[in-house]
Design a protein around this motif. Structure first.
Motif, PDB file in Angstrom:
ATOM      1  N   ALA A 280       0.832  -1.212   0.000  1.00  0.00           N
ATOM      2  CA  ALA A 280       0.000   0.000   0.000  1.00  0.00           C
ATOM      3  C   ALA A 280       0.863   1.256   0.000  1.00  0.00           C
ATOM      4  CB  ALA A 280      -0.930  -0.002   1.208  1.00  0.00           C
ATOM      5  N   GLY A 281       1.934   1.257   0.791  1.00  0.00           N
ATOM      6  CA  GLY A 281       2.823   2.403   0.818  1.00  0.00           C
ATOM      7  C   GLY A 281       3.516   2.630  -0.508  1.00  0.00           C
ATOM      8  N   ALA A 282       3.972   1.539  -1.142  1.00  0.00           N
ATOM      9  CA  ALA A 282       4.637   1.666  -2.446  1.00  0.00           C
ATOM     10  C   ALA A 282       3.674   2.222  -3.493  1.00  0.00           C
ATOM     11  CB  ALA A 282       5.176   0.306  -2.876  1.00  0.00           C
ATOM     12  N   LEU A 283       2.437   1.751  -3.501  1.00  0.00           N
ATOM     13  CA  LEU A 283       1.449   2.258  -4.454  1.00  0.00           C
ATOM     14  C   LEU A 283       1.181   3.742  -4.226  1.00  0.00           C
ATOM     15  CD1 LEU A 283      -1.126  -0.691  -4.409  1.00  0.00           C
ATOM     16  CD2 LEU A 283       0.458  -0.118  -6.246  1.00  0.00           C
ATOM     17  N   ALA A 284       1.089   4.145  -2.964  1.00  0.00           N
ATOM     18  CA  ALA A 284       0.843   5.554  -2.656  1.00  0.00           C
ATOM     19  C   ALA A 284       2.012   6.434  -3.089  1.00  0.00           C
ATOM     20  CB  ALA A 284       0.581   5.724  -1.158  1.00  0.00           C
ATOM     21  N   VAL A 285       3.234   5.942  -2.877  1.00  0.00           N
ATOM     22  CA  VAL A 285       4.418   6.715  -3.278  1.00  0.00           C
ATOM     23  C   VAL A 285       4.457   6.899  -4.792  1.00  0.00           C
ATOM     24  CG1 VAL A 285       6.932   6.639  -3.421  1.00  0.00           C
ATOM     25  CG2 VAL A 285       5.792   6.132  -1.260  1.00  0.00           C
ATOM     26  N   VAL A 286       4.178   5.831  -5.531  1.00  0.00           N
ATOM     27  CA  VAL A 286       4.164   5.929  -6.991  1.00  0.00           C
ATOM     28  C   VAL A 286       3.085   6.912  -7.448  1.00  0.00           C
ATOM     29  CG1 VAL A 286       3.747   4.660  -9.134  1.00  0.00           C
ATOM     30  CG2 VAL A 286       5.105   3.617  -7.324  1.00  0.00           C
ATOM     31  N   ALA A 287       1.903   6.850  -6.837  1.00  0.00           N
ATOM     32  CA  ALA A 287       0.812   7.766  -7.206  1.00  0.00           C
ATOM     33  C   ALA A 287       1.211   9.219  -6.964  1.00  0.00           C
ATOM     34  CB  ALA A 287      -0.451   7.410  -6.424  1.00  0.00           C
ATOM     35  N   LEU A 288       1.773   9.510  -5.791  1.00  0.00           N
ATOM     36  CA  LEU A 288       2.191  10.875  -5.482  1.00  0.00           C
ATOM     37  C   LEU A 288       3.315  11.333  -6.399  1.00  0.00           C
ATOM     38  CD1 LEU A 288       2.096  10.762  -1.573  1.00  0.00           C
ATOM     39  CD2 LEU A 288       0.472  11.887  -3.103  1.00  0.00           C
ATOM     40  N   GLY A 289       4.231  10.425  -6.728  1.00  0.00           N
ATOM     41  CA  GLY A 289       5.323  10.775  -7.633  1.00  0.00           C
ATOM     42  C   GLY A 289       4.816  11.149  -9.019  1.00  0.00           C
ATOM     43  N   LEU A 290       3.832  10.412  -9.532  1.00  0.00           N
ATOM     44  CA  LEU A 290       3.273  10.738 -10.841  1.00  0.00           C
ATOM     45  C   LEU A 290       2.606  12.106 -10.820  1.00  0.00           C
ATOM     46  CD1 LEU A 290       1.729   7.291 -11.864  1.00  0.00           C
ATOM     47  CD2 LEU A 290       3.665   8.443 -12.947  1.00  0.00           C
ATOM     48  N   VAL A 291       1.874  12.397  -9.761  1.00  0.00           N
ATOM     49  CA  VAL A 291       1.195  13.696  -9.666  1.00  0.00           C
ATOM     50  C   VAL A 291       2.203  14.837  -9.581  1.00  0.00           C
ATOM     51  CG1 VAL A 291      -0.325  15.122  -8.251  1.00  0.00           C
ATOM     52  CG2 VAL A 291      -0.873  12.712  -8.622  1.00  0.00           C
ATOM     53  N   ALA A 292       3.258  14.632  -8.819  1.00  0.00           N
ATOM     54  CA  ALA A 292       4.201  15.724  -8.560  1.00  0.00           C
ATOM     55  C   ALA A 292       5.159  15.972  -9.719  1.00  0.00           C
ATOM     56  CB  ALA A 292       4.996  15.421  -7.289  1.00  0.00           C
ATOM     57  N   PHE A 293       5.590  14.904 -10.394  1.00  0.00           N
ATOM     58  CA  PHE A 293       6.692  15.062 -11.341  1.00  0.00           C
ATOM     59  C   PHE A 293       6.287  14.958 -12.806  1.00  0.00           C
ATOM     60  CE2 PHE A 293       8.711  13.444  -7.421  1.00  0.00           C
ATOM     61  CZ  PHE A 293       9.544  14.534  -7.163  1.00  0.00           C
ATOM     62  N   PHE A 294       5.051  14.562 -13.105  1.00  0.00           N
ATOM     63  CA  PHE A 294       4.682  14.515 -14.518  1.00  0.00           C
ATOM     64  C   PHE A 294       4.538  15.943 -15.039  1.00  0.00           C
ATOM     65  CE2 PHE A 294       2.299  13.747 -18.343  1.00  0.00           C
ATOM     66  CZ  PHE A 294       2.798  12.540 -18.774  1.00  0.00           C
ATOM     67  N   PRO A 295       5.102  16.239 -16.216  1.00  0.00           N
ATOM     68  CA  PRO A 295       5.094  17.631 -16.720  1.00  0.00           C
ATOM     69  C   PRO A 295       3.689  18.186 -16.881  1.00  0.00           C
ATOM     70  CG  PRO A 295       6.585  16.252 -18.007  1.00  0.00           C
ATOM     71  CD  PRO A 295       5.823  15.333 -17.114  1.00  0.00           C
ATOM     72  N   ARG A 296       3.543  19.443 -16.559  1.00  0.00           N
ATOM     73  CA  ARG A 296       2.263  20.116 -16.745  1.00  0.00           C
ATOM     74  C   ARG A 296       2.122  20.580 -18.188  1.00  0.00           C
ATOM     75  NH1 ARG A 296      -0.364  20.877 -12.123  1.00  0.00           N
ATOM     76  NH2 ARG A 296       0.807  20.602 -10.179  1.00  0.00           N
ATOM     77  N   VAL A 297       0.886  20.773 -18.614  1.00  0.00           N
ATOM     78  CA  VAL A 297       0.595  21.140 -19.993  1.00  0.00           C
ATOM     79  C   VAL A 297       0.176  22.600 -20.039  1.00  0.00           C
ATOM     80  CG1 VAL A 297      -0.813  20.645 -22.009  1.00  0.00           C
ATOM     81  CG2 VAL A 297      -0.121  18.785 -20.489  1.00  0.00           C
ATOM     82  N   GLY A 298       0.848  23.385 -20.890  1.00  0.00           N
ATOM     83  CA  GLY A 298       0.501  24.792 -21.047  1.00  0.00           C
ATOM     84  C   GLY A 298      -0.441  25.019 -22.219  1.00  0.00           C
ATOM     85  N   THR A 299      -0.947  26.236 -22.341  1.00  0.00           N
ATOM     86  CA  THR A 299      -1.833  26.591 -23.454  1.00  0.00           C
ATOM     87  C   THR A 299      -0.994  26.870 -24.691  1.00  0.00           C
ATOM     88  OG1 THR A 299      -3.392  27.579 -21.898  1.00  0.00           O
ATOM     89  CG2 THR A 299      -3.619  28.198 -24.211  1.00  0.00           C
ATOM     90  N   PRO A 300      -1.369  26.342 -25.847  1.00  0.00           N
ATOM     91  CA  PRO A 300      -0.587  26.608 -27.067  1.00  0.00           C
ATOM     92  C   PRO A 300      -0.538  28.094 -27.367  1.00  0.00           C
ATOM     93  CG  PRO A 300      -2.207  24.862 -27.425  1.00  0.00           C
ATOM     94  CD  PRO A 300      -2.523  25.467 -26.106  1.00  0.00           C
ATOM     95  N   SER A 301       0.613  28.549 -27.819  1.00  0.00           N
ATOM     96  CA  SER A 301       0.790  29.961 -28.162  1.00  0.00           C
ATOM     97  C   SER A 301       1.335  30.047 -29.583  1.00  0.00           C
ATOM     98  CB  SER A 301       1.748  30.642 -27.187  1.00  0.00           C
ATOM     99  OG  SER A 301       1.950  31.992 -27.535  1.00  0.00           O
TER     100      SER A 301
END
Length: 535
Positions: A280-301
């Protein structure tokens, strides 16, 4: 053929074992077998009907909906086969003994019809699972005929084995049988996971994670043994995508470890809770890591789009979209067009969801003159004298009356101008200046009247590419930074809940030991009698 054969054999054997044991108990106790066989026949008919109805519904749907239904059926089939594998892995050693005990109890209580009902429900359950699983396997199979043949052979073999067990002529180690066939079905179910993810993409449900990670075309060549094994049996295509490989491994590895982890090395007592909390802890860590480190998407310019006149008059300019307006510059003359979001309609442009505005054609930002000289008239008419105007007899000046018509259409997505076009027709009516009567001409005068123009194909393509790339990036982030973390978080909560239950059971077991671990009672030492003490 091989997957459907194993499915039919396993599911059919489960039903045959239950029916055989119940039949033996009914005959031994002098009860009629007719109600049981009626229940079995009805259950088989219902199971076949379920498969036929699902197949007919699937074939009647549009192509995209068919792919979506195949994904749903595949997911249900994976759930069924996983439950079957796990349950058999736990109960296969004592299956026959448990069934005999239940049947004996029902007979002793005088409930012969309860046994017939048990046979009906058992066959119905296995038949329904088999129908769904076979339908999903048929959809992934390269040959419907071979798949159906394998299923029939598997069911017939199961029936024959069941008869042999009932007659006592066949001795079968159920634990070993279900263990080995379970390993094969784990591979088949993992292939169904992969196939379901692919059909979900074809249905338009899953557009992220489609990066090709392997090229197996050298191995998976049509008509070869390797192709039949990998694609036909295990459901592995020549070009597996990233999400498909992850789904395949995410199913195969934990299920295989659960089934085949050595019994001697399995966690016991409080260790089970620790393992579950760790997972359970490993799954939670992976979930938080994906949320924190996956690149955010900006508006096309994008820079201002290029436009050009479409009425045969030389002219070019730009169109720039802002939050609430479109700025059009054509031949040095600018126009601002207000775009009210409330008046936009949802539409699709070249497969891209977009907003669309349809407005009256917009004229230039200079007030149109009410009087024109002959020189101005020639300039407005593209350097030519209008038909019916003679400079000797009609020297001007002329009275001018303007009438504009046409429409402006604008398409946008994610704040990007996808396309825009204006179709305009401005009619100039002249009078006076030597004319014997009114003369009407069509003019292209951006500074005074509406002009026809459109975005260049290069600008429209560049905008479409930018929006498509933004949609793809947004879909990737939605999958990896939203949907997958949510799924992992839920899995972590469920695993932690199981860990709490295992911990409570372990603590209860420690407080109330049973079996060989319990402390034996120490008999009290008898006291010597007074007479013995006196001696």
């Amino acid at each position: 053929m091989l997957p459907t054969l194993v499915i039919g054999l396993r599911e059919g054997l489960e039903a045959a074992l239950i029916v055989g044991i119940i039949a033996a108990f009914l005959r031994k106790n002098g009860k009629s077998l007719t109600p049981m066989w009626i229940g079995v026949a009805v259950a088989v008919a219902l199971s076949i009907a379920v498969g036929v109805v699902l197949r007919v519904i699937e074939r009647a749907l549009p192509q995209a909906a068919q792919e979506g239904m195949e994904s749903v059926i595949g997911a249900v089939a994976v759930v069924f086969v996983t439950g079957m594998i796990v349950w058999m892995n736990t109960h296969s050693r004592g299956l026959k003994r448990e069934l005999e005990a239940e049947a004996s109890e029902a007979i002793n209580d005088g409930h012969a019809y309860a046994l017939a009902g048990m046979a009906f429900l058992a066959v119905l359950k296995e038949g329904f699972e088999t129908s769904v699983f076979l339908l999903a396997t048929f959809s992934a199979s390269t040959s419907m005929t071979l798949a159906a043949t394998g299923a029939v052979i598997g069911v017939l073999a199961a029936v024959l084995i069941g008869i042999g067990i009932y007659a006592g002529s066949v001795k079968l180690n159920l634990s070993t049988f279900f263990r080995w066939t379970g390993g094969f079905l784990i591979l088949v179910a993992a292939g169904l996971v992969l196939t379901a993810l692919r059909t979900a993409h074809e249905a338009g449900w899953l557009n992220a994670g489609q990066q090709a990670v392997l090229n197996l075309s050298a191995v998976v060549r049509p008509g070869t043994v390797q192709s039949s094994l990998l694609t036909g049996v295990l459901g592995i295509p020549a070009d597996p995508r990233l999400i498909e490989v992850i789904g395949w491994l995410a199913y195969l590895v934990p299920v295989a470890l659960f089934v085949y982890w050595p019994r001697a090395r399995r966690a016991q007592g409080m260790q089970i809770a620790r393992v579950q909390f760790g997972i359970a802890g490993a799954l939670a860590v992976v979930a938080l890591g994906l949320v924190a480190f996956f690149p955010r998407v900006g508006t096309p310019s994008l820079p201002a789009a290029h436009i050009s006149s479409t009425a045969g008059v030389a002219g070019s300019g730009t169109a720039q979209l802002t939050r609430d307006a479109l700025y059009v510059t054509l031949d040095g003359h600018s126009t601002r067009v207000a775009l009210d979001p409330a008046k936009a309609s949802a539409t699709e442009l070249n497969g891209i969801p977009a907003q669309r505005w349809k407005l009256p054609a917009q004229h230039g930002d200079t007030a149109a003159p009410t009087t024109l000289t002959l020189t101005q008239l020639v300039e407005l008419n593209g350097g030519r004298l209008p038909v019916g105007v003679n400079p000797q007899t009609n020297p001007g000046p002329f009275d001018a009356r303007w009438a504009a018509g046409g429409s402006l259409e604008v398409w946008s997505a994610h704040g990007v101008l996808l396309d825009a076009a204006q179709t305009a027709r401005t009619v100039l009516t002249l009078s006076g200046g030597g004319l014997t009567g009114p003369r009407s001409i069509s003019v292209e005068a951006p500074q005074y009247a509406a002009a026809s123009w459109s975005l260049t194909s290069a600008s429209a393509q560049k905008a479409a590419d930018a929006v498509t790339a933004a949609d793809a990036a947004h879909a990737e982030r939605t999958l990896w930074a939203v949907q997958l973390p949510v799924a992992l978080g839920l899995a972590a909560l469920v695993t932690a809940a199981f860990g709490l239950r295992s911990r409570r059971r372990a603590l209860t077991s420690q407080k109330n030991p049973v079996g060989p671990t319990a402390s034996p009672a120490i008999p009290a030492t008898p006291q010597r009698s007074n007479s013995y003490a006196a001696q």
